[in-house]
Design a protein around this motif. Structure first.
Motif, PDB file in Angstrom:
ATOM      1  N   ILE A 153       0.869  -1.176   0.000  1.00 20.15           N
ATOM      2  CA  ILE A 153       0.000   0.000   0.000  1.00 20.15           C
ATOM      3  C   ILE A 153       0.904   1.223   0.000  1.00 20.15           C
ATOM      4  O   ILE A 153       1.880   1.283   0.750  1.00 20.15           O
ATOM      5  CB  ILE A 153      -0.900  -0.010   1.259  1.00 20.15           C
ATOM      6  N   LEU A 210     -14.526  -0.956   0.348  1.00 15.90           N
ATOM      7  CA  LEU A 210     -14.249  -0.421  -0.994  1.00 15.90           C
ATOM      8  C   LEU A 210     -13.032   0.489  -0.971  1.00 15.90           C
ATOM      9  O   LEU A 210     -12.228   0.499  -1.895  1.00 15.90           O
ATOM     10  CB  LEU A 210     -15.476   0.341  -1.527  1.00 15.90           C
ATOM     11  N   GLU A 211     -12.862   1.233   0.108  1.00 14.66           N
ATOM     12  CA  GLU A 211     -11.753   2.172   0.214  1.00 14.66           C
ATOM     13  C   GLU A 211     -10.454   1.458   0.604  1.00 14.66           C
ATOM     14  O   GLU A 211      -9.401   1.675   0.007  1.00 14.66           O
ATOM     15  CB  GLU A 211     -12.110   3.240   1.261  1.00 14.66           C
ATOM     16  N   THR A 213      -9.426  -1.613   0.290  1.00 13.33           N
ATOM     17  CA  THR A 213      -8.829  -2.589  -0.620  1.00 13.33           C
ATOM     18  C   THR A 213      -8.107  -1.902  -1.786  1.00 13.33           C
ATOM     19  O   THR A 213      -7.544  -2.577  -2.652  1.00 13.33           O
ATOM     20  CB  THR A 213      -9.889  -3.572  -1.165  1.00 13.33           C
ATOM     21  N   LYS A 214      -8.098  -0.571  -1.810  1.00 13.70           N
ATOM     22  CA  LYS A 214      -7.307   0.140  -2.836  1.00 13.70           C
ATOM     23  C   LYS A 214      -5.849   0.211  -2.386  1.00 13.70           C
ATOM     24  O   LYS A 214      -5.584   0.277  -1.184  1.00 13.70           O
ATOM     25  CB  LYS A 214      -7.833   1.560  -3.020  1.00 13.70           C
ATOM     26  N   SER A 215      -4.928   0.247  -3.351  1.00 14.67           N
ATOM     27  CA  SER A 215      -3.509   0.196  -2.990  1.00 14.67           C
ATOM     28  C   SER A 215      -2.899   1.567  -2.705  1.00 14.67           C
ATOM     29  O   SER A 215      -1.715   1.655  -2.401  1.00 14.67           O
ATOM     30  CB  SER A 215      -2.718  -0.514  -4.082  1.00 14.67           C
ATOM     31  N   VAL A 216      -3.678   2.627  -2.800  1.00  8.85           N
ATOM     32  CA  VAL A 216      -3.176   3.948  -2.396  1.00  8.85           C
ATOM     33  C   VAL A 216      -4.110   4.492  -1.327  1.00  8.85           C
ATOM     34  O   VAL A 216      -5.327   4.532  -1.535  1.00  8.85           O
ATOM     35  CB  VAL A 216      -3.107   4.937  -3.584  1.00  8.85           C
ATOM     36  N   TRP A 217      -3.530   4.827  -0.191  1.00  6.01           N
ATOM     37  CA  TRP A 217      -4.315   5.387   0.925  1.00  6.01           C
ATOM     38  C   TRP A 217      -3.854   6.818   1.163  1.00  6.01           C
ATOM     39  O   TRP A 217      -2.644   7.076   1.199  1.00  6.01           O
ATOM     40  CB  TRP A 217      -4.090   4.587   2.213  1.00  6.01           C
ATOM     41  N   THR A 218      -4.813   7.713   1.341  1.00  9.49           N
ATOM     42  CA  THR A 218      -4.461   9.111   1.592  1.00  9.49           C
ATOM     43  C   THR A 218      -5.026   9.556   2.934  1.00  9.49           C
ATOM     44  O   THR A 218      -6.245   9.558   3.109  1.00  9.49           O
ATOM     45  CB  THR A 218      -5.024  10.007   0.460  1.00  9.49           C
ATOM     46  N   ARG A 240      -7.253   0.747   9.793  1.00 10.78           N
ATOM     47  CA  ARG A 240      -7.637   0.199   8.480  1.00 10.78           C
ATOM     48  C   ARG A 240      -7.189  -1.256   8.336  1.00 10.78           C
ATOM     49  O   ARG A 240      -7.929  -2.090   7.809  1.00 10.78           O
ATOM     50  CB  ARG A 240      -6.990   1.035   7.366  1.00 10.78           C
TER      51      ARG A 240
END
Ligand SMILES: C[S@@+](CC[C@H](N)C(=O)[O-])C[C@H]1O[C@@H](n2cnc3c(N)ncnc32)[C@H](O)[C@@H]1O
Length: 309
Positions: A153, A210-211, A213-218, A240
Protein backbone atom coordinates in the motif's frame (compact mmCIF):
# COMPACT_ATOMS: atom_id res chain seq x y z
CA UNK A 1 -13.43 -11.90 -27.34
CA UNK A 2 -9.80 -13.00 -27.01
CA UNK A 3 -9.13 -15.12 -23.92
CA UNK A 4 -12.83 -15.58 -23.15
CA UNK A 5 -14.65 -18.83 -23.60
CA UNK A 6 -18.37 -18.62 -22.87
CA UNK A 7 -18.40 -22.01 -21.15
CA UNK A 8 -15.17 -21.85 -19.16
CA UNK A 9 -14.84 -18.15 -18.32
CA UNK A 10 -11.78 -16.00 -19.05
CA UNK A 11 -8.18 -17.22 -19.07
CA UNK A 12 -4.99 -15.24 -18.59
CA UNK A 13 -4.50 -13.76 -22.02
CA UNK A 14 -1.35 -13.97 -24.13
CA UNK A 15 -2.23 -10.58 -25.56
CA UNK A 16 -3.98 -7.70 -23.90
CA UNK A 17 -6.31 -7.94 -20.98
CA UNK A 18 -9.56 -9.90 -21.26
CA UNK A 19 -12.46 -9.18 -18.92
CA UNK A 20 -12.57 -11.30 -15.74
CA UNK A 21 -15.53 -13.67 -15.72
CA UNK A 22 -14.97 -16.96 -13.78
CA UNK A 23 -11.34 -16.18 -14.58
CA UNK A 24 -9.00 -19.21 -14.78
CA UNK A 25 -5.62 -17.90 -13.64
CA UNK A 26 -3.94 -21.34 -13.35
CA UNK A 27 -1.68 -20.78 -16.41
CA UNK A 28 -0.35 -17.59 -14.81
CA UNK A 29 0.20 -19.03 -11.32
CA UNK A 30 1.88 -22.18 -12.66
CA UNK A 31 4.17 -20.19 -14.94
CA UNK A 32 7.93 -20.19 -14.36
CA UNK A 33 7.71 -16.66 -12.96
CA UNK A 34 6.51 -18.20 -9.68
CA UNK A 35 9.09 -20.99 -9.61
CA UNK A 36 11.35 -19.69 -6.82
CA UNK A 37 8.81 -17.80 -4.73
CA UNK A 38 7.28 -19.07 -1.46
CA UNK A 39 4.22 -21.22 -2.13
CA UNK A 40 0.95 -21.58 -0.24
CA UNK A 41 1.15 -24.53 2.17
CA UNK A 42 -1.57 -26.97 3.07
CA UNK A 43 -1.65 -26.83 6.85
CA UNK A 44 -4.23 -27.66 9.46
CA UNK A 45 -5.44 -24.49 11.15
CA UNK A 46 -4.27 -24.32 14.75
CA UNK A 47 -4.72 -21.50 17.19
CA UNK A 48 -3.24 -21.48 20.68
CA UNK A 49 -4.51 -19.21 23.45
CA UNK A 50 -2.24 -16.51 24.82
CA UNK A 51 -2.10 -16.76 28.64
CA UNK A 52 -4.67 -14.30 30.02
CA UNK A 53 -2.05 -12.35 31.97
CA UNK A 54 -0.12 -11.62 28.74
CA UNK A 55 -3.09 -10.26 26.79
CA UNK A 56 -3.64 -6.50 26.37
CA UNK A 57 -0.13 -5.93 27.70
CA UNK A 58 3.00 -4.13 26.57
CA UNK A 59 6.28 -5.80 27.42
CA UNK A 60 9.40 -3.77 28.10
CA UNK A 61 11.92 -5.86 26.18
CA UNK A 62 13.23 -6.50 22.71
CA UNK A 63 10.80 -8.24 20.37
CA UNK A 64 13.59 -10.44 19.02
CA UNK A 65 12.26 -13.05 21.51
CA UNK A 66 8.57 -13.00 22.36
CA UNK A 67 8.41 -15.88 24.85
CA UNK A 68 5.15 -14.53 26.29
CA UNK A 69 3.38 -15.60 23.09
CA UNK A 70 2.80 -19.25 22.11
CA UNK A 71 3.21 -20.47 18.53
CA UNK A 72 0.15 -19.84 16.32
CA UNK A 73 -1.55 -17.36 18.64
CA UNK A 74 -1.62 -13.94 16.88
CA UNK A 75 -3.88 -12.96 13.98
CA UNK A 76 -2.25 -9.75 12.74
CA UNK A 77 1.10 -8.06 13.21
CA UNK A 78 1.09 -4.36 12.38
CA UNK A 79 4.09 -2.16 13.04
CA UNK A 80 6.44 0.57 12.04
CA UNK A 81 9.95 -0.58 12.91
CA UNK A 82 12.79 1.64 14.15
CA UNK A 83 14.45 3.03 10.99
CA UNK A 84 18.02 3.13 12.31
CA UNK A 85 18.27 6.82 11.43
CA UNK A 86 19.56 8.29 14.68
CA UNK A 87 16.30 8.65 16.63
CA UNK A 88 16.86 8.30 20.39
CA UNK A 89 15.95 4.61 20.29
CA UNK A 90 17.98 3.82 17.17
CA UNK A 91 21.29 1.99 17.20
CA UNK A 92 23.89 2.89 14.61
CA UNK A 93 23.65 -0.41 12.70
CA UNK A 94 25.03 -1.15 9.26
CA UNK A 95 22.41 -1.99 6.67
CA UNK A 96 23.29 -5.70 6.99
CA UNK A 97 23.04 -5.57 10.79
CA UNK A 98 19.73 -3.70 10.56
CA UNK A 99 18.31 -6.26 8.14
CA UNK A 100 19.49 -9.12 10.38
CA UNK A 101 17.80 -7.45 13.39
CA UNK A 102 14.46 -7.07 11.56
CA UNK A 103 14.76 -10.66 10.31
CA UNK A 104 15.13 -11.92 13.88
CA UNK A 105 11.95 -10.07 14.88
CA UNK A 106 10.04 -11.22 11.79
CA UNK A 107 10.99 -14.84 12.26
CA UNK A 108 9.56 -14.62 15.81
CA UNK A 109 6.47 -13.01 14.28
CA UNK A 110 6.19 -15.95 11.92
CA UNK A 111 6.31 -18.37 14.83
CA UNK A 112 3.53 -16.60 16.76
CA UNK A 113 1.17 -15.96 13.84
CA UNK A 114 -1.71 -18.35 13.20
CA UNK A 115 -1.73 -20.03 9.75
CA UNK A 116 -2.83 -17.34 7.31
CA UNK A 117 -2.04 -14.61 9.87
CA UNK A 118 -1.11 -11.28 8.32
CA UNK A 119 1.90 -8.99 8.65
CA UNK A 120 1.73 -5.28 7.78
CA UNK A 121 4.98 -3.31 7.90
CA UNK A 122 4.92 0.47 7.57
CA UNK A 123 8.25 1.67 6.20
CA UNK A 124 9.69 4.74 4.48
CA UNK A 125 12.75 4.81 2.27
CA UNK A 126 15.77 6.81 3.36
CA UNK A 127 18.37 9.30 2.12
CA UNK A 128 18.99 10.69 -1.34
CA UNK A 129 22.70 10.38 -2.08
CA UNK A 130 22.10 7.58 -2.72
CA UNK A 131 18.52 6.65 -1.89
CA UNK A 132 18.13 3.55 0.33
CA UNK A 133 15.10 1.52 -0.79
CA UNK A 134 14.51 -0.06 2.63
CA UNK A 135 11.17 -1.44 1.51
CA UNK A 136 12.88 -3.51 -1.21
CA UNK A 137 15.31 -5.04 1.29
CA UNK A 138 12.49 -5.87 3.70
CA UNK A 139 10.45 -7.53 0.94
CA UNK A 140 13.48 -9.64 -0.02
CA UNK A 141 14.08 -10.67 3.60
CA UNK A 142 10.40 -11.48 4.20
CA UNK A 143 10.31 -13.69 1.09
CA UNK A 144 13.47 -15.42 2.32
CA UNK A 145 11.68 -16.08 5.62
CA UNK A 146 8.96 -17.81 3.57
CA UNK A 147 6.18 -15.23 3.93
CA UNK A 148 3.68 -14.92 1.08
CA UNK A 149 3.55 -11.35 -0.18
CA UNK A 150 0.01 -9.97 -0.59
CA UNK A 151 0.70 -6.47 -1.83
CA UNK A 152 1.98 -3.06 -0.94
CA UNK A 153 0.00 0.00 0.00
CA UNK A 154 1.31 3.44 -0.84
CA UNK A 155 0.42 5.74 2.02
CA UNK A 156 0.08 9.19 0.47
CA UNK A 157 0.86 11.69 3.22
CA UNK A 158 0.61 14.72 0.95
CA UNK A 159 -2.36 16.04 2.87
CA UNK A 160 -0.14 16.47 5.94
CA UNK A 161 0.90 20.00 4.82
CA UNK A 162 4.36 21.65 5.15
CA UNK A 163 6.01 19.52 2.43
CA UNK A 164 9.79 19.34 2.43
CA UNK A 165 11.64 22.00 0.42
CA UNK A 166 14.69 19.73 -0.02
CA UNK A 167 14.25 19.65 -3.78
CA UNK A 168 17.98 19.94 -4.59
CA UNK A 169 18.81 22.27 -7.47
CA UNK A 170 15.88 24.70 -7.74
CA UNK A 171 14.41 24.92 -11.27
CA UNK A 172 17.54 23.28 -12.65
CA UNK A 173 18.34 19.85 -14.02
CA UNK A 174 21.72 20.01 -12.25
CA UNK A 175 20.61 17.88 -9.29
CA UNK A 176 16.85 17.98 -8.63
CA UNK A 177 15.84 15.69 -5.76
CA UNK A 178 12.61 13.77 -5.28
CA UNK A 179 10.70 14.66 -2.12
CA UNK A 180 8.95 11.56 -0.82
CA UNK A 181 5.38 12.31 0.20
CA UNK A 182 4.63 8.62 0.64
CA UNK A 183 5.47 5.65 2.81
CA UNK A 184 4.78 1.96 2.26
CA UNK A 185 2.72 -0.61 4.07
CA UNK A 186 4.01 -4.03 3.01
CA UNK A 187 1.51 -6.84 3.43
CA UNK A 188 2.37 -10.53 3.87
CA UNK A 189 0.73 -13.66 5.20
CA UNK A 190 2.01 -16.81 6.85
CA UNK A 191 1.64 -20.00 4.84
CA UNK A 192 -1.88 -19.48 3.51
CA UNK A 193 -3.78 -16.71 1.78
CA UNK A 194 -7.12 -17.26 3.47
CA UNK A 195 -7.98 -17.03 7.17
CA UNK A 196 -10.25 -19.20 9.33
CA UNK A 197 -12.76 -17.01 11.18
CA UNK A 198 -13.49 -19.55 13.97
CA UNK A 199 -17.02 -18.15 14.30
CA UNK A 200 -15.90 -14.53 14.70
CA UNK A 201 -17.32 -11.73 12.60
CA UNK A 202 -15.82 -9.08 10.35
CA UNK A 203 -16.59 -5.51 11.40
CA UNK A 204 -15.64 -3.66 8.22
CA UNK A 205 -18.37 -1.62 6.52
CA UNK A 206 -19.02 -1.71 2.78
CA UNK A 207 -17.72 1.85 2.41
CA UNK A 208 -14.52 0.98 4.28
CA UNK A 209 -13.99 -2.25 2.32
CA UNK A 210 -14.25 -0.42 -0.99
CA UNK A 211 -11.75 2.17 0.21
CA UNK A 212 -9.30 -0.02 2.17
CA UNK A 213 -8.83 -2.59 -0.62
CA UNK A 214 -7.31 0.14 -2.84
CA UNK A 215 -3.51 0.20 -2.99
CA UNK A 216 -3.18 3.95 -2.40
CA UNK A 217 -4.32 5.39 0.93
CA UNK A 218 -4.46 9.11 1.59
CA UNK A 219 -4.55 10.49 5.11
CA UNK A 220 -2.42 12.78 7.25
CA UNK A 221 0.66 11.85 9.28
CA UNK A 222 0.56 12.23 13.06
CA UNK A 223 2.59 15.13 14.50
CA UNK A 224 5.27 13.79 16.87
CA UNK A 225 4.82 16.77 19.20
CA UNK A 226 1.10 16.09 19.61
CA UNK A 227 1.70 12.50 20.72
CA UNK A 228 5.02 12.88 22.56
CA UNK A 229 6.85 10.18 20.61
CA UNK A 230 9.47 10.83 17.87
CA UNK A 231 7.75 8.77 15.15
CA UNK A 232 4.11 7.85 15.77
CA UNK A 233 1.84 6.73 12.96
CA UNK A 234 -1.78 7.87 12.94
CA UNK A 235 -4.33 5.49 14.50
CA UNK A 236 -6.01 5.47 11.09
CA UNK A 237 -3.18 3.27 9.76
CA UNK A 238 -3.53 0.26 12.12
CA UNK A 239 -7.31 0.86 12.22
CA UNK A 240 -7.64 0.20 8.48
CA UNK A 241 -5.42 -2.89 8.61
CA UNK A 242 -7.25 -4.34 11.61
CA UNK A 243 -10.63 -3.80 9.95
CA UNK A 244 -9.45 -5.34 6.68
CA UNK A 245 -7.44 -8.29 8.00
CA UNK A 246 -8.95 -9.47 11.32
CA UNK A 247 -12.20 -10.58 12.86
CA UNK A 248 -13.71 -9.13 16.03
CA UNK A 249 -12.04 -10.29 19.25
CA UNK A 250 -8.78 -11.35 17.56
CA UNK A 251 -5.23 -10.52 18.57
CA UNK A 252 -3.07 -7.74 17.13
CA UNK A 253 0.67 -7.67 17.81
CA UNK A 254 2.92 -4.61 17.49
CA UNK A 255 6.53 -5.60 18.21
CA UNK A 256 7.61 -1.89 18.17
CA UNK A 257 4.58 -0.27 19.77
CA UNK A 258 5.97 3.17 20.73
CA UNK A 259 3.15 5.50 21.76
CA UNK A 260 0.57 2.69 21.55
CA UNK A 261 -1.32 3.65 18.39
CA UNK A 262 -1.79 -0.02 17.40
CA UNK A 263 -3.25 -0.78 20.84
CA UNK A 264 -5.61 2.18 20.58
CA UNK A 265 -6.83 1.03 17.16
CA UNK A 266 -7.29 -2.49 18.61
CA UNK A 267 -9.40 -1.23 21.51
CA UNK A 268 -11.53 0.90 19.18
CA UNK A 269 -12.22 -2.11 16.98
CA UNK A 270 -12.82 -4.55 19.88
CA UNK A 271 -9.64 -6.55 19.27
CA UNK A 272 -6.96 -7.52 21.79
CA UNK A 273 -3.40 -6.25 21.57
CA UNK A 274 0.09 -7.25 22.66
CA UNK A 275 3.00 -4.84 22.33
CA UNK A 276 6.75 -4.69 22.85
CA UNK A 277 9.06 -1.71 23.27
CA UNK A 278 12.54 -1.34 24.74
CA UNK A 279 11.87 2.20 26.02
CA UNK A 280 10.16 2.44 29.44
CA UNK A 281 9.02 6.04 28.88
CA UNK A 282 7.20 5.16 25.67
CA UNK A 283 5.49 2.30 27.44
CA UNK A 284 4.33 4.69 30.19
CA UNK A 285 3.08 7.05 27.48
CA UNK A 286 1.27 4.23 25.65
CA UNK A 287 -0.30 2.92 28.87
CA UNK A 288 -1.55 6.40 29.80
CA UNK A 289 -3.05 6.88 26.33
CA UNK A 290 -4.62 3.39 26.41
CA UNK A 291 -6.20 4.15 29.80
CA UNK A 292 -7.64 7.40 28.47
CA UNK A 293 -9.16 5.69 25.47
CA UNK A 294 -10.53 2.84 27.58
CA UNK A 295 -12.25 5.40 29.81
CA UNK A 296 -13.65 7.19 26.78
CA UNK A 297 -17.40 7.51 26.98
CA UNK A 298 -18.69 4.76 24.69
CA UNK A 299 -21.55 7.10 23.74
CA UNK A 300 -19.03 8.95 21.58
CA UNK A 301 -18.54 7.11 18.34
CA UNK A 302 -14.94 6.94 17.16
CA UNK A 303 -14.67 8.43 13.71
CA UNK A 304 -11.88 7.76 11.27
CA UNK A 305 -11.02 9.42 8.00
CA UNK A 306 -11.89 6.18 6.21
CA UNK A 307 -15.37 6.26 7.66
CA UNK A 308 -15.97 9.89 6.72
CA UNK A 309 -15.36 9.34 2.99
C1 LIG B 1 8.96 3.91 14.65
S1 LIG B 1 8.73 3.69 16.37
C2 LIG B 1 7.08 3.02 16.43
C3 LIG B 1 6.05 4.07 16.66
C4 LIG B 1 4.65 3.54 16.81
N1 LIG B 1 4.15 2.96 15.55
C5 LIG B 1 3.70 4.66 17.23
O1 LIG B 1 2.74 4.92 16.50
O2 LIG B 1 3.98 5.29 18.26
C6 LIG B 1 9.73 2.31 16.76
C7 LIG B 1 9.69 1.90 18.23
O3 LIG B 1 10.47 0.71 18.35
C8 LIG B 1 11.07 0.71 19.63
N2 LIG B 1 12.19 -0.27 19.58
C9 LIG B 1 13.44 -0.09 19.09
N3 LIG B 1 14.14 -1.24 19.15
C10 LIG B 1 13.30 -2.19 19.68
C11 LIG B 1 13.42 -3.57 19.99
N4 LIG B 1 14.58 -4.24 19.77
N5 LIG B 1 12.36 -4.23 20.50
C12 LIG B 1 11.19 -3.57 20.76
N6 LIG B 1 11.02 -2.25 20.49
C13 LIG B 1 12.05 -1.56 19.96
C14 LIG B 1 11.45 2.16 19.87
O4 LIG B 1 11.61 2.44 21.24
C15 LIG B 1 10.28 2.91 19.22
O5 LIG B 1 9.31 3.27 20.17
Amino acid sequence: MKGYNKKDGTKTSAFGSPGRINHDSTPFYTSRLYENLPKEEVVKYTENAIPFQNLDKIFNKTSEKMDELPDNSVHLMVTSPPYNVGKEYDENLTLDEYRAFLKRVCSEVKRVLVPGGRVCINIANLGRKPYIPLHTFIIEDMLNLGFLMRGEIIWNKASSGSPSTAWGSWLSAKNPTLRDIHEYILVFSKGMFSRENCGRKSTISKKEFLEFTKSVWTFSAEPATKIGHPAPYPVELPYRLIQLYTFEGEIVLDPFIGSGQSAIASIKTKRHYVGYDINKDYIKLAERRIKEISNFNTQNKFEFEGEKK
